[in-house]
Enzyme design. Structure first.
Site, PDB file in Angstrom:
ATOM      1  N   GLY A  86     -23.393 -82.897 -21.313  1.00  0.00           N
ATOM      2  CA  GLY A  86     -23.638 -82.287 -20.011  1.00  0.00           C
ATOM      3  C   GLY A  86     -23.020 -80.923 -19.899  1.00  0.00           C
ATOM      4  O   GLY A  86     -22.215 -80.513 -20.745  1.00  0.00           O
ATOM      5  N   SER A  87     -23.400 -80.214 -18.872  1.00  0.00           N
ATOM      6  CA  SER A  87     -22.865 -78.879 -18.623  1.00  0.00           C
ATOM      7  C   SER A  87     -21.377 -78.956 -18.292  1.00  0.00           C
ATOM      8  O   SER A  87     -20.878 -80.005 -17.879  1.00  0.00           O
ATOM      9  CB  SER A  87     -23.619 -78.214 -17.461  1.00  0.00           C
ATOM     10  OG  SER A  87     -25.007 -78.189 -17.715  1.00  0.00           O
ATOM     11  N   PRO A  88     -20.652 -77.855 -18.453  1.00  0.00           N
ATOM     12  CA  PRO A  88     -19.226 -77.858 -18.086  1.00  0.00           C
ATOM     13  C   PRO A  88     -19.042 -78.180 -16.605  1.00  0.00           C
ATOM     14  O   PRO A  88     -19.757 -77.678 -15.743  1.00  0.00           O
ATOM     15  CB  PRO A  88     -18.776 -76.422 -18.404  1.00  0.00           C
ATOM     16  CG  PRO A  88     -19.747 -75.921 -19.413  1.00  0.00           C
ATOM     17  CD  PRO A  88     -21.049 -76.579 -19.084  1.00  0.00           C
ATOM     18  N   THR A 145     -19.398 -81.183 -15.099  1.00  0.00           N
ATOM     19  CA  THR A 145     -20.226 -82.240 -14.519  1.00  0.00           C
ATOM     20  C   THR A 145     -19.511 -83.575 -14.447  1.00  0.00           C
ATOM     21  O   THR A 145     -20.039 -84.514 -13.839  1.00  0.00           O
ATOM     22  CB  THR A 145     -21.526 -82.399 -15.326  1.00  0.00           C
ATOM     23  OG1 THR A 145     -21.199 -82.520 -16.719  1.00  0.00           O
ATOM     24  CG2 THR A 145     -22.437 -81.210 -15.125  1.00  0.00           C
ATOM     25  N   HIS A 152     -36.443 -59.105   3.952  1.00  0.00           N
ATOM     26  CA  HIS A 152     -36.482 -60.371   3.205  1.00  0.00           C
ATOM     27  C   HIS A 152     -36.694 -61.543   4.157  1.00  0.00           C
ATOM     28  O   HIS A 152     -37.512 -62.443   3.884  1.00  0.00           O
ATOM     29  CB  HIS A 152     -35.158 -60.572   2.455  1.00  0.00           C
ATOM     30  CG  HIS A 152     -35.004 -59.725   1.232  1.00  0.00           C
ATOM     31  ND1 HIS A 152     -35.939 -59.686   0.224  1.00  0.00           N
ATOM     32  CD2 HIS A 152     -34.007 -58.881   0.855  1.00  0.00           C
ATOM     33  CE1 HIS A 152     -35.529 -58.860  -0.724  1.00  0.00           C
ATOM     34  NE2 HIS A 152     -34.361 -58.346  -0.363  1.00  0.00           N
ATOM     35  N   GLU A 180     -32.276 -56.491   4.465  1.00  0.00           N
ATOM     36  CA  GLU A 180     -32.124 -57.945   4.585  1.00  0.00           C
ATOM     37  C   GLU A 180     -33.084 -58.516   5.624  1.00  0.00           C
ATOM     38  O   GLU A 180     -33.600 -59.624   5.447  1.00  0.00           O
ATOM     39  CB  GLU A 180     -30.679 -58.301   4.943  1.00  0.00           C
ATOM     40  CG  GLU A 180     -29.633 -57.774   3.966  1.00  0.00           C
ATOM     41  CD  GLU A 180     -29.896 -58.185   2.535  1.00  0.00           C
ATOM     42  OE1 GLU A 180     -30.516 -59.247   2.320  1.00  0.00           O
ATOM     43  OE2 GLU A 180     -29.510 -57.444   1.612  1.00  0.00           O
ATOM     44  N   ASP A 200     -33.547 -57.584  -6.853  1.00  0.00           N
ATOM     45  CA  ASP A 200     -34.817 -58.170  -6.422  1.00  0.00           C
ATOM     46  C   ASP A 200     -35.926 -57.875  -7.429  1.00  0.00           C
ATOM     47  O   ASP A 200     -36.724 -58.755  -7.764  1.00  0.00           O
ATOM     48  CB  ASP A 200     -35.212 -57.623  -5.050  1.00  0.00           C
ATOM     49  CG  ASP A 200     -34.173 -57.918  -3.982  1.00  0.00           C
ATOM     50  OD1 ASP A 200     -33.511 -58.963  -4.088  1.00  0.00           O
ATOM     51  OD2 ASP A 200     -34.008 -57.092  -3.068  1.00  0.00           O
ATOM     52  N   LYS A 246     -17.606 -85.219 -17.334  1.00  0.00           N
ATOM     53  CA  LYS A 246     -17.534 -86.004 -18.573  1.00  0.00           C
ATOM     54  C   LYS A 246     -16.124 -86.561 -18.780  1.00  0.00           C
ATOM     55  O   LYS A 246     -15.945 -87.754 -19.063  1.00  0.00           O
ATOM     56  CB  LYS A 246     -17.941 -85.122 -19.765  1.00  0.00           C
ATOM     57  CG  LYS A 246     -19.358 -84.570 -19.663  1.00  0.00           C
ATOM     58  CD  LYS A 246     -19.748 -83.800 -20.899  1.00  0.00           C
ATOM     59  CE  LYS A 246     -18.930 -82.535 -21.076  1.00  0.00           C
ATOM     60  NZ  LYS A 246     -19.139 -81.568 -19.988  1.00  0.00           N
ATOM     61  N   THR A 247     -15.119 -85.713 -18.652  1.00  0.00           N
ATOM     62  CA  THR A 247     -13.745 -86.181 -18.830  1.00  0.00           C
ATOM     63  C   THR A 247     -13.343 -87.138 -17.708  1.00  0.00           C
ATOM     64  O   THR A 247     -12.598 -88.099 -17.937  1.00  0.00           O
ATOM     65  CB  THR A 247     -12.789 -84.978 -18.874  1.00  0.00           C
ATOM     66  OG1 THR A 247     -13.224 -84.068 -19.884  1.00  0.00           O
ATOM     67  CG2 THR A 247     -11.376 -85.422 -19.192  1.00  0.00           C
TER      68      THR A 247
END
Length: 651
Positions: A207-209, A211, A433, A430, A507, A213-214
């Site tokens: 998995g990604s850092p 997420t 947008h 802004e 953009d 795991k540890t």
């Protein structure tokens, strides 16, 4: 807590032991110097031998004591003296007897052979003793020592306090269920073996850092109730060939003595990289370590009851022999959490905080798409720090919003001073947008619009999806292209062609990347058809999205560029049409941003629907719809270069 932190040896702490050792060394050095410097007296009472003879002739000597190599005594004025005997010179006994001096003597001391040996060996004993203590201390810190250089650095985890269980793991239910099955197998092997099932030998967490795991591994340690060894992949690698392999053997020997048990190897890619990819001819330290790990996991000798759990965020670099069934039987993907998972993770971290009644974890989860568990923990911590800095007793929703803006966009650049023209330009950018986003049905709803500079951005319109999106439709892509062009178009139609700023660089970059992917990878161009013209490279779930062009003719490349240009042109025209038809809304929103700097999505929606909105403090605001410098949109100057062909009907 870790038992290593508790004092040992009768309550003596490690720093006290070190203090006693160095104090002993200092005392030994002082005794050594004193021993060799003994007999040395002050030089103010030392007489030359000729002066001593003169004092005898002048009857100034009262008493003498004859020693080995020197004479000491007392003068008539009661002062003491000492004189060294020159070599081969007899003691002037006759002269002293004639002068009536009281003479005495001290027999020469006969040092024992052991004293002689000790005096000669003492320097070497001190040197070797100090060296031994220094080496012993270094071995302690290194975790093994010279004789234990090949010993495993795996630590037996015995957490009595701060225990982590599966209840503390949220947002990754599928991965938790797969690992929970391993824990159940360790607790009750018969439940699975009755049907012929075998315990898996290894599980690889991918998995990604950030997420979790540890965290999952720590939860297994808390739930399994079996010995749990933890080690990092880099702990195996040394500059000396064979040391890593020796540590792998020692680690499995320790695990066999404590079986059934779990061994957790964090960042296994440090030692498990594809063989032959590095320097050397396959005989280097890392490859020998990997070979030994492969043999121990699935070799001739079966390691029953030892489960290896490893974690990595680079599965693409691991050796295929390490990933095959029989070694790592399961590869458990630990993904970034979805909106429900983020809500659960936030609830876990918010338990420790005194929350205000207006805090809604669901709203925060909606506003944090793509956040990992570590990102959410950091967000909650930032909110708590902001509330403490303001002297508040409760953490409110305002702190979470501010913390989210800080994490996503950076801190407010309060020291940055913008001119009124720059501020007005940013407000209309802004607002452009936002207005295009509101009138594009496929666009995500607006969460917030601000013209407060953060990080490298002078302002931002944040849109949040109602739910997590795993795929995008064609209409949504066209809407995103139009919204990305809204800021640039608003600048041009309000301030003129020559006053367009560089604020739309990000953009334009986003729109170009999206349009290229639509044409070359997703088959969204009728001219090019559903063909792939670029190959994605790298692991997409890690956040890396690189592409590589396939072999194509120059004519095909020109068509691709033409299609990308057409998509951008059409989106530019769509944005211009929306802003021209809704000029009053553009001016009202820009004026509101100029006055209040930040508006929420609900305030913007209310403004567009009713022409006014209510602030949190109860104030009703009705912004002006008059543009700067006049009562209508100023006409733009003719383009020096046409941007592109007019958009077709219905684009």
């Amino acid at each position: 807590m870790n038992d290593d932190k508790e004092p040992q040896d009768g309550g003596t702490s490690p720093w006290m032991k070190s203090l006693f050792i160095w104090a002993g060394i200092l005392v030994a050095l002082i005794l050594f110097v004193t021993m060799f410097d003994s007999g040395a007296e002050a030089t103010d009472n030392t007489l030359a031998y000729s002066d001593f003879l003169d004092r005898i002739e002048q009857n100034e000597v009262q008493q003498v004591e004859i020693n080995e190599g020197y004479i000491s005594g007392t003068l008539t004025d009661q002062s003491t003296f000492r004189t060294d005997m020159p070599p081969r010179v007899a003691v002037p006994m006759d002269e002293m007897r004639d002068a009536g001096i009281a003479i005495s003597g001290r027999p020469a001391e006969q040092a024992s052979i052991w004293t002689y040996v000790l005096l000669n060996l003492l320097p070497f004993i001190l040197i070797f003793g100090i060296a031994f203590l220094i080496i012993r201390q270094m071995q302690k810190n290194a975790g093994g020592g010279a004789m234990g250089f090949g010993k495993s650095k795996a630590k037996l985890l015995t957490e009595k306090q701060g225990k982590v269980t599966f209840e503390d793991v949220a947002g990754i239910d599928e991965a938790r269920e797969e690992l929970q099955e391993i824990v159940e197998f360790l607790k009750d092997p018969g439940k699975f073996s009755r049907l012929g099932g075998q315990i898996p030998k290894g599980a690889l967490l991918v998995g990604s850092p950030g997420t979790g795991k540890t965290l999952l591994a720590r939860a297994i340690a808390g739930e399994a109730e079996v010995p749990f060894f933890t080690i990092s992949g880099s702990d195996f690698v040394e500059m000396f060939v064979g040391v890593g392999a020796s540590r792998v053997r020692d680690m499995f020997e320790q695990a066999k003595k404590n079986a059934p048990c779990i061994v957790f190897i964090d960042e296994i890619d440090a030692v498990g990289r594809h063989r032959g990819a590095g320097l050397g001819n396959g005989n280097d330290e890392r490859e020998q370590t990997l070979n030994q790990l492969l043999v121990e996991m699935d070799g001739f000798e079966a390691n029953e009851g030892i489960i290896i759990i490893a974690a990595t965020n680079r599965p693409d670099v691991l050796d295929p022999a390490l990933l095959r069934p029989g070694r790592f039987d399961r590869q458990v993907v630990v993904p970034r959490p979805d909106i429900d998972g983020r809500e659960k993770i936030l609830d876990v971290h918010m338990k420790k905080l005194p929350l205000a009644p207006d805090v809604k974890s669901r709203t925060i989860a909606r506003g944090t798409p793509g956040f990992s568990g570590a990102d959410l923990a950091n967000l909650v911590n930032e909110a708590a720090l902001l509330a403490a800095r303001k002297g508040k007793r409760l953490v409110a929703m305002a702190e979470f919003e501010e913390a989210k803006d800080k994490v996503m966009m950076g801190s407010e650049r309060k020291s940055m001073v913008m001119t009124e023209d720059e501020k007005r330009m940013t407000a209309y950018h802004e607002a452009g947008h936002a207005i295009v986003s509101i009138h594009e049905k496929a666009s995500d709803p607006i969460h917030k619009a601000t013209i407060i500079p953060r990080g490298r951005a002078l302002g931002m319109v944040m849109r949040l999806p109602e739910r997590d999106n795993y795929s995008y439709h064609r209409d949504k892509m066209h809407a995103n292209l139009a919204v990305s062009m809204g800021g640039r178009v608003a600048e041009e139609i309000i301030f003129g062609y020559d006053k367009v700023s560089s604020g739309a660089s990000s953009d334009i970059q986003y729109a170009t990347k999206l349009a290229r992917d639509m044409v070359t990878q997703w088959g969204m161009s009728d001219e090019m058809g559903p063909l792939q013209y670029e190959e994605p490279q790298g692991e997409t779930f890690l956040g890396y999205s690189q592409s590589k062009s396939v072999n194509m003719s120059d004519e095909t490349a020109k068509k691709i560029d033409s299609e990308i240009r057409l998509l951008i042109d059409n989106s530019y025209s769509r944005a211009k049409q929306v802003l021209t038809d809704n000029a009053d809304e553009l001016h009202a929103l820009a004026n509101a941003l100029l006055e209040y700097e930040t508006l929420s999505g609900d305030e913007i929606d209310e403004l567009i629907e009713t022409g006014k909105f209510e602030r949190p403090d109860g104030e009703t605001v009705k912004p002006s719809t008059v543009p700067p410098g006049g009562s209508s949109i100023p006409k733009t100057k003719p383009r020096k270069r046409p941007f592109g062909d007019a958009a077709p009907e219905g684009a």
